[in-house]
Design a protein around this motif. Structure first.
Motif, PDB file in Angstrom:
ATOM      1  N   LEU A 127      35.069  40.496  40.252  1.00  0.00           N
ATOM      2  CA  LEU A 127      34.428  41.432  39.314  1.00  0.00           C
ATOM      3  C   LEU A 127      32.976  41.686  39.709  1.00  0.00           C
ATOM      4  CD1 LEU A 127      35.956  40.157  35.954  1.00  0.00           C
ATOM      5  CD2 LEU A 127      36.547  42.244  37.218  1.00  0.00           C
ATOM      6  N   HIS A 128      32.806  42.449  40.772  1.00  0.00           N
ATOM      7  CA  HIS A 128      31.479  42.828  41.243  1.00  0.00           C
ATOM      8  C   HIS A 128      31.237  44.300  40.947  1.00  0.00           C
ATOM      9  CE1 HIS A 128      33.545  44.932  44.485  1.00  0.00           C
ATOM     10  NE2 HIS A 128      34.219  43.806  44.741  1.00  0.00           N
ATOM     11  N   PRO A 129      29.989  44.774  40.946  1.00  0.00           N
ATOM     12  CA  PRO A 129      29.731  46.196  40.718  1.00  0.00           C
ATOM     13  C   PRO A 129      30.516  47.063  41.694  1.00  0.00           C
ATOM     14  CG  PRO A 129      27.696  44.967  40.607  1.00  0.00           C
ATOM     15  CD  PRO A 129      28.748  43.997  41.089  1.00  0.00           C
ATOM     16  N   GLY A 130      31.176  48.085  41.160  1.00  0.00           N
ATOM     17  CA  GLY A 130      31.967  48.972  41.991  1.00  0.00           C
ATOM     18  C   GLY A 130      33.393  48.512  42.200  1.00  0.00           C
ATOM     19  N   VAL A 131      33.822  47.431  41.539  1.00  0.00           N
ATOM     20  CA  VAL A 131      35.180  46.916  41.719  1.00  0.00           C
ATOM     21  C   VAL A 131      36.207  48.009  41.423  1.00  0.00           C
ATOM     22  CG1 VAL A 131      35.217  46.027  39.342  1.00  0.00           C
ATOM     23  CG2 VAL A 131      36.812  45.114  41.037  1.00  0.00           C
ATOM     24  N   ASP A 132      37.243  48.065  42.245  1.00  0.00           N
ATOM     25  CA  ASP A 132      38.294  49.068  42.099  1.00  0.00           C
ATOM     26  C   ASP A 132      39.475  48.438  41.350  1.00  0.00           C
ATOM     27  OD1 ASP A 132      40.060  51.143  42.242  1.00  0.00           O
ATOM     28  OD2 ASP A 132      40.123  51.262  44.439  1.00  0.00           O
ATOM     29  N   LEU A 133      39.381  48.433  40.036  1.00  0.00           N
ATOM     30  CA  LEU A 133      40.452  47.839  39.238  1.00  0.00           C
ATOM     31  C   LEU A 133      41.728  48.671  39.296  1.00  0.00           C
ATOM     32  CD1 LEU A 133      38.999  46.419  35.893  1.00  0.00           C
ATOM     33  CD2 LEU A 133      40.140  45.193  37.739  1.00  0.00           C
ATOM     34  N   ALA A 134      41.579  49.971  39.506  1.00  0.00           N
ATOM     35  CA  ALA A 134      42.759  50.828  39.584  1.00  0.00           C
ATOM     36  C   ALA A 134      43.650  50.396  40.739  1.00  0.00           C
ATOM     37  CB  ALA A 134      42.336  52.284  39.742  1.00  0.00           C
ATOM     38  N   ALA A 135      43.054  50.018  41.858  1.00  0.00           N
ATOM     39  CA  ALA A 135      43.836  49.556  42.995  1.00  0.00           C
ATOM     40  C   ALA A 135      44.559  48.258  42.665  1.00  0.00           C
ATOM     41  CB  ALA A 135      42.927  49.364  44.208  1.00  0.00           C
ATOM     42  N   ALA A 136      43.891  47.384  41.923  1.00  0.00           N
ATOM     43  CA  ALA A 136      44.511  46.112  41.550  1.00  0.00           C
ATOM     44  C   ALA A 136      45.680  46.311  40.592  1.00  0.00           C
ATOM     45  CB  ALA A 136      43.471  45.193  40.916  1.00  0.00           C
ATOM     46  N   LEU A 137      45.681  47.410  39.855  1.00  0.00           N
ATOM     47  CA  LEU A 137      46.771  47.688  38.925  1.00  0.00           C
ATOM     48  C   LEU A 137      48.026  48.169  39.630  1.00  0.00           C
ATOM     49  CD1 LEU A 137      44.799  49.535  36.089  1.00  0.00           C
ATOM     50  CD2 LEU A 137      45.826  47.257  35.944  1.00  0.00           C
ATOM     51  N   GLY A 138      47.888  48.595  40.877  1.00  0.00           N
ATOM     52  CA  GLY A 138      49.039  49.156  41.563  1.00  0.00           C
ATOM     53  C   GLY A 138      49.249  50.612  41.190  1.00  0.00           C
ATOM     54  N   ARG A 139      50.344  51.180  41.661  1.00  0.00           N
ATOM     55  CA  ARG A 139      50.553  52.615  41.481  1.00  0.00           C
ATOM     56  C   ARG A 139      50.768  53.002  40.024  1.00  0.00           C
ATOM     57  NH1 ARG A 139      55.722  55.650  44.022  1.00  0.00           N
ATOM     58  NH2 ARG A 139      56.668  54.577  42.245  1.00  0.00           N
ATOM     59  N   ASP A 140      51.559  52.224  39.284  1.00  0.00           N
ATOM     60  CA  ASP A 140      51.919  52.605  37.921  1.00  0.00           C
ATOM     61  C   ASP A 140      51.403  51.644  36.852  1.00  0.00           C
ATOM     62  OD1 ASP A 140      53.451  54.821  38.839  1.00  0.00           O
ATOM     63  OD2 ASP A 140      55.097  53.451  39.327  1.00  0.00           O
ATOM     64  N   GLY A 141      50.715  50.595  37.254  1.00  0.00           N
ATOM     65  CA  GLY A 141      50.291  49.590  36.289  1.00  0.00           C
ATOM     66  C   GLY A 141      49.194  50.078  35.356  1.00  0.00           C
ATOM     67  N   ARG A 142      49.142  49.452  34.211  1.00  0.00           N
ATOM     68  CA  ARG A 142      48.123  49.786  33.220  1.00  0.00           C
ATOM     69  C   ARG A 142      47.338  48.539  32.836  1.00  0.00           C
ATOM     70  NH1 ARG A 142      48.206  54.760  30.928  1.00  0.00           N
ATOM     71  NH2 ARG A 142      49.936  56.109  31.535  1.00  0.00           N
ATOM     72  N   LEU A 143      46.128  48.767  32.372  1.00  0.00           N
ATOM     73  CA  LEU A 143      45.234  47.696  31.966  1.00  0.00           C
ATOM     74  C   LEU A 143      45.314  47.525  30.459  1.00  0.00           C
ATOM     75  CD1 LEU A 143      42.897  45.697  32.709  1.00  0.00           C
ATOM     76  CD2 LEU A 143      41.331  47.607  32.264  1.00  0.00           C
ATOM     77  N   ALA A 144      45.692  46.331  30.018  1.00  0.00           N
ATOM     78  CA  ALA A 144      45.819  46.062  28.585  1.00  0.00           C
ATOM     79  C   ALA A 144      44.494  45.566  28.024  1.00  0.00           C
ATOM     80  CB  ALA A 144      46.910  45.024  28.339  1.00  0.00           C
ATOM     81  N   LEU A 145      44.067  46.166  26.952  1.00  0.00           N
ATOM     82  CA  LEU A 145      42.894  45.680  26.224  1.00  0.00           C
ATOM     83  C   LEU A 145      42.982  46.150  24.779  1.00  0.00           C
ATOM     84  CD1 LEU A 145      41.221  48.530  26.147  1.00  0.00           C
ATOM     85  CD2 LEU A 145      40.176  47.701  28.215  1.00  0.00           C
TER      86      LEU A 145
END
Length: 271
Positions: A127-145
């Protein structure tokens, strides 16, 4: 004919009177203290309420939900005696409406914000500035919050993602839950590859793992204020509030992933 109907009516009324007389003591005994508490408190608070010292205070019931939902219910007249919020804003909101006993308000706990994944996931994120969380989610994954517009955990999460410059990349790929425990469950069930919850939520759930923690200065301080609700002040409510602050109960909160309130942490870290 009329006499028979009258006698039948009197008999029915007498039976109802006896039934009421029998049930009234039961109802009186059933009355207890109602606590409204942020959903993230459930694993820890349920355990604390089961301890002998707290059980000795009498019957205590808890309604868990998002702080935003609970605050609105209190404002509408819900009969809660004690409110424990997951942020200061909703307690402030109630205070402005004179819904709390101001002198009883305390900062009870602190917490931390973490990124989680299912236990068997191999995803790694720094979790550094500019982190690409979308890439970590994969093509169809979603972020739960939790819902980021009103629910404290969601507001903290959005603030942290904005600070890291990652919000725009994931804002269209969210699963926004009613509360933080619901967000946790999306990850538990494998319906979301990543989620943002409190550290205490991750500690309480063996089906997930903490991928990384958000820096404390990436979002507003996480504070859990507690206060007695106006019109419901009582010795029992005050005794419970005091009990939650004792070293023994605070140690149980710590074991479940909570911190001391941020102000206390700062004061103890200073020379």
């Amino acid at each position: 004919m009329l006499g028979k109907q009258f006698r039948t009516l009197c008999t029915a009324c007498l039976r109802l009177s006896w039934l009421f007389a029998l049930l009234l003591p039961l109802g009186a005994r059933a009355d207890g203290l109602l606590v409204f508490a942020a959903a993230s408190l459930k694993p820890a608070l349920d355990g604390i309420l089961a301890t002998p010292d707290v059980r000795a205070l009498g019957k205590i019931e808890v309604s868990y939900a998002a702080s935003s939902q609970l605050a609105r219910q209190i404002d509408a007249g819900a009969p809660a005696a004690l409110f424990i919020s997951a942020d200061e804003e909703w307690m402030d909101w109630l205070a402005k409406r004179k819904r709390i006993v101001g002198q009883t308000r305390i900062d009870l706990l602190g917490n931390a914000l973490v990124l989680i994944a299912p236990r068997d996931s191999s995803v790694q994120v720094a979790l550094h500035p500019g982190v690409d969380l979308a890439a970590a989610l994969g093509r169809d994954g979603r972020l739960a919050l939790a819902e980021p517009g009103s629910v404290p955990a969601g507001k903290y999460a959005k603030a942290a993602l904005l600070e890291l410059g990652a919000w725009s990349g994931v804002s269209q790929r969210l699963v926004a839950a009613d509360n933080v425990r619901a967000a946790l469950n999306f990850v538990v069930r494998g319906e979301a590859p990543l989620g943002i919850v409190y550290r205490s939520d991750a500690v309480s759930e063996p089906a997930v793992r903490m991928v990384a923690g958000f820096a404390a200065d990436s979002h507003p301080p996480i504070v859990y204020p507690a206060a007695i609700i106006a019109g419901h002040d009582s010795p029992t409510a005050r005794a419970l509030l005091a009990a939650l602050r004792t070293p023994a109960q605070q140690a149980l909160f710590r074991a479940k992933g909570f911190d001391a309130p941020p102000a206390q942490l700062r004061s103890t870290s200073q020379p």
